[in-house]
Design a protein around this motif. Structure first.
Motif, PDB file in Angstrom:
ATOM      1  N   ILE A 174     -68.027 -34.852  89.155  1.00 26.68           N
ATOM      2  CA  ILE A 174     -67.421 -34.331  87.941  1.00 26.68           C
ATOM      3  C   ILE A 174     -68.052 -32.982  87.680  1.00 26.68           C
ATOM      4  O   ILE A 174     -69.262 -32.813  87.823  1.00 26.68           O
ATOM      5  N   PHE A 183     -62.290 -22.777  83.811  1.00 26.36           N
ATOM      6  CA  PHE A 183     -61.226 -22.591  82.823  1.00 26.36           C
ATOM      7  C   PHE A 183     -61.112 -21.134  82.395  1.00 26.36           C
ATOM      8  O   PHE A 183     -60.012 -20.649  82.134  1.00 26.36           O
ATOM      9  N   ILE A 199     -54.014 -30.182  82.133  1.00 29.24           N
ATOM     10  CA  ILE A 199     -54.839 -31.361  81.857  1.00 29.24           C
ATOM     11  C   ILE A 199     -54.040 -32.434  81.146  1.00 29.24           C
ATOM     12  O   ILE A 199     -54.136 -33.613  81.447  1.00 29.24           O
ATOM     13  N   ARG A 221     -73.566 -38.179  86.692  1.00 26.37           N
ATOM     14  CA  ARG A 221     -72.466 -38.745  85.917  1.00 26.37           C
ATOM     15  C   ARG A 221     -71.633 -39.636  86.818  1.00 26.37           C
ATOM     16  O   ARG A 221     -71.237 -39.258  87.911  1.00 26.37           O
ATOM     17  N   ASP A 222     -71.418 -40.806  86.337  1.00 20.59           N
ATOM     18  CA  ASP A 222     -70.708 -41.788  87.139  1.00 20.59           C
ATOM     19  C   ASP A 222     -69.211 -41.719  86.827  1.00 20.59           C
ATOM     20  O   ASP A 222     -68.810 -41.630  85.678  1.00 20.59           O
ATOM     21  N   HIS A 223     -68.427 -41.767  87.882  1.00 21.72           N
ATOM     22  CA  HIS A 223     -66.984 -41.691  87.683  1.00 21.72           C
ATOM     23  C   HIS A 223     -66.472 -42.868  86.870  1.00 21.72           C
ATOM     24  O   HIS A 223     -65.617 -42.738  86.013  1.00 21.72           O
ATOM     25  N   ILE A 256     -67.302 -42.577  82.994  1.00 25.21           N
ATOM     26  CA  ILE A 256     -66.598 -41.600  82.174  1.00 25.21           C
ATOM     27  C   ILE A 256     -65.110 -41.909  82.198  1.00 25.21           C
ATOM     28  O   ILE A 256     -64.489 -41.919  83.255  1.00 25.21           O
ATOM     29  N   SER A 277     -61.134 -41.319  81.542  1.00 23.25           N
ATOM     30  CA  SER A 277     -60.318 -40.111  81.690  1.00 23.25           C
ATOM     31  C   SER A 277     -59.990 -39.516  80.329  1.00 23.25           C
ATOM     32  O   SER A 277     -59.775 -38.314  80.204  1.00 23.25           O
ATOM     33  N   GLU A 298     -62.924 -37.428  79.308  1.00 18.97           N
ATOM     34  CA  GLU A 298     -62.962 -36.214  80.113  1.00 18.97           C
ATOM     35  C   GLU A 298     -61.928 -35.223  79.598  1.00 18.97           C
ATOM     36  O   GLU A 298     -62.199 -34.039  79.443  1.00 18.97           O
ATOM     37  N   LYS A 299     -60.755 -35.759  79.318  1.00 18.56           N
ATOM     38  CA  LYS A 299     -59.676 -34.887  78.871  1.00 18.56           C
ATOM     39  C   LYS A 299     -60.046 -34.218  77.546  1.00 18.56           C
ATOM     40  O   LYS A 299     -59.876 -33.009  77.375  1.00 18.56           O
ATOM     41  N   HIS A 303     -62.582 -31.573  78.039  1.00 14.05           N
ATOM     42  CA  HIS A 303     -61.962 -30.400  78.661  1.00 14.05           C
ATOM     43  C   HIS A 303     -61.169 -29.594  77.647  1.00 14.05           C
ATOM     44  O   HIS A 303     -61.247 -28.370  77.611  1.00 14.05           O
ATOM     45  N   LEU A 304     -60.424 -30.319  76.818  1.00 14.13           N
ATOM     46  CA  LEU A 304     -59.614 -29.621  75.818  1.00 14.13           C
ATOM     47  C   LEU A 304     -60.507 -28.869  74.844  1.00 14.13           C
ATOM     48  O   LEU A 304     -60.173 -27.769  74.393  1.00 14.13           O
ATOM     49  N   ILE A 323     -63.399 -27.555  75.563  1.00 14.79           N
ATOM     50  CA  ILE A 323     -63.863 -26.344  76.250  1.00 14.79           C
ATOM     51  C   ILE A 323     -62.763 -25.280  76.245  1.00 14.79           C
ATOM     52  O   ILE A 323     -63.012 -24.098  75.989  1.00 14.79           O
TER      53      ILE A 323
END
Lengths: 180, 352
Positions: free
Chosen positions: A3, A13, A28, B253-255, B258, B260, B263-264, B267-268, B270
């Motif tokens: 990740i 980004f 996304i 970090r383990d998949h 976390i 989704s 994560e989303k 990300h949003l 950021i």
């Protein structure tokens, strides 16, 4: 498959935002499923959850790539886009340059775009803005950075560089071995 | 007679109970008395083995043990405190060692270097001839040190040196440095061999530090706050660190952990922070915009004038070709193109 760390996500980004602006959210937040960015050997891949699950079952050393490679992190920790990301940049591009048919070949050989080769340009393109380059019949050819704003282009002489080449589909042949 | 028969019968019964000590084998056993070992190379009777395995194997083992014991009785024996004792000969079979082979000693840094460069150690004599005292003197050790003390009763002051400097103290200091350096290297080699991580303790103070050293010093200084440099402002051209100097614990970090959704959302967040950045006042951009606006207004004006003026004005101002598109920026581009030839016209026209 790692990740991306927050710092790296940010730099990815930021780079993408140069080309597609607010449309990153569409990458996304997709209605057709869950998509995510993953890092593998300093390269950033964009893939659906289904492909990610398959890739996770693979040994890390033996995995070459999964999904679409967007670019890579250089040794100095900067993110650099690869031409493979064009499929996702082109439809969302905010600023575009269209090339005349005569200039297409020059561009695909890795040269910058000269004013004489530019067919059209999006209005109000600022200087140093990420632009996606199209042929006249709207086929994406690559991407780059604008060297001149739209207003300046009008006064520039024909051999002035209008856009710096950062990636073109000719790389699929030129850099076949390093492009993953 | 009865008694005799009785006895014979008893003996027969006894012999039935106990098996004979004579065992016959096609191939003789290989016996190693020292290790009390017998190796049977005869073929197994497969039929027997299949039908009643346990019994057959038990019998075979007994027979072979019997043979081994027979041989043991042949050895010279003596009686000690009511026990018959025989002395075993040395074993002939070479047993594998109990412990694993010792690993080769890890090389010191110098040994590694010497190996790489092909430097070989030369044998030196223990004693060296000294011309001054006309004696053979050991290379090191107490006799050498004693003599050194006798020889160095006076020391020359080098020409460029400070005359008030104590040359003896200087020499002693030098020697001390050498010894401590050697000790440090010895310990370092031990640490390396045992794979002990030696903690970094500050940086050496050097007269002319190299840029590398200064960089690490800056990095160390950066993370030397209570929050490990998290809130430290960045210098304009500071290089980003790939890893921290003090190396804080890396969080893997383990998949699976976390989700989704998390994560989303991160990300949003950021993306929002990137897009929400207040743009800096770009003077060039502002000027360009201003220029563009002015041009736009001017051309609009011209357009309106044109439509008002009608045919009369056309002759004087604009060539008919350039007017065709009727777009805002036309007149200017048209002018440029007339100079450079026809090729550029198409480009100018299509531009938005």
């Amino acid at each position: 498959m790692k990740i991306l760390s927050d710092e790296r996500t940010k730099s990815v980004f930021e780079k993408l935002a140069k080309f597609i602006g607010g449309n990153i959210k569409l990458l996304i937040d997709r209605p057709d499923g869950k998509y995510c960015f993953r890092e593998h050997k300093d390269r950033v891949y964009y893939m659906s959850q289904a492909i990610l699950d398959l890739a996770l079952s693979c040994n890390k050393e033996q995995l070459i790539c999964a999904g679409t490679c967007f670019g890579k992190f250089t040794k100095t920790n900067k993110f650099r886009l690869h031409i493979t990301a064009l499929n996702y940049l082109a439809p969302y591009a905010q600023y575009k340059i269209w090339l005349k048919p005569s200039a297409e070949q020059q561009f695909l050989y890795g040269h910058h775009v000269l004013k004489s080769g530019m067919g059209r340009i999006t209005e109000n393109t600022p200087k140093n803005q990420g632009v996606v380059i199209f042929s006249m019949n709207d086929m994406p050819l690559g991407f780059g950075t604008s060297a001149k704003a739209t207003a300046d282009c009008k006064h520039a002489d024909p051999i002035a560089i209008v856009c710096f080449n950062q990636g073109d589909i000719g790389e699929y042949i030129r850099n076949e071995d390093t492009l993953i | 007679m009865d008694i005799l028969e009785d006895i014979l019968q008893k003996e027969a019964k006894k012999s039935e109970k106990y098996k004979t000590t004579d065992v016959e084998k096609n191939v003789e056993l290989e016996l190693d008395l020292g290790n009390l070992l017998a190796l049977d190379t005869n073929d197994l009777n497969l039929q027997e083995l299949k039908s009643h395995k346990e019994k057959y194997l038990l019998n075979l083992a007994r027979d072979n043990t019997q043979l081994l014991l027979n041989k043991l009785w042949d050895l010279p024996s003596e009686r000690r405190e009511d026990i018959v004792v025989a002395k075993l000969p040395a074993g002939t079979l070479r047993l594998p060692r109990e412990k694993p082979c010792p690993k080769p000693k890890p090389l010191t840094k110098w040994q590694e270097y010497a190996l790489e460069k092909g430097i070989k150690k030369k044998k030196k004599t223990n004693a060296v001839w000294d011309d001054i005292v006309q004696k053979w003197i050991p290379r090191f050790g107490y006799k050498k040190a004693e003599l050194e003390r006798q020889k160095d009763w006076v020391l020359e002051v080098p020409g460029n040196a400070d005359p008030m400097e104590d040359q003896f103290a200087k020499k002693a200091e030098k020697k001390k440095e050498k010894v401590s350096k050697n000790e440090f290297q010895r310990l370092r080699n031990i640490a390396k061999a045992k794979k002990i991580k030696v903690p970094k303790e500050g940086l050496p103070s050097v007269a002319n530090p190299s840029s590398d050293l200064l960089n690490t010093a800056a990095k160390v200084a950066r993370v030397s706050t209570a929050s490990l440099g998290k809130f430290q402002p960045k210098l304009p051209k500071e290089k980003t660190l790939k890893e921290n100097v003090i190396a804080p614990k890396r969080v893997k970090r383990d998949h699976s952990k976390i989700s989704s959704i998390d994560e989303k959302s991160s990300h949003l967040k950021i993306i929002d922070s990137i897009l929400g950045k207040k743009p800096k006042l770009d003077i060039e951009k502002a000027v360009n915009r201003q220029v563009f606006q002015e041009q736009h207004e001017r051309s609009e004006e011209k357009k309106t004038q044109k439509s008002k003026g009608g045919k009369k004005r056309r002759k004087t101002s604009i060539p008919s070709k350039a007017r065709k598109g009727g777009k805002i920026s036309k007149p200017r581009v048209g002018k440029v193109n007339t100079k450079k030839g026809k090729g550029g016209v198409g480009g100018g026209r299509k531009r938005r």
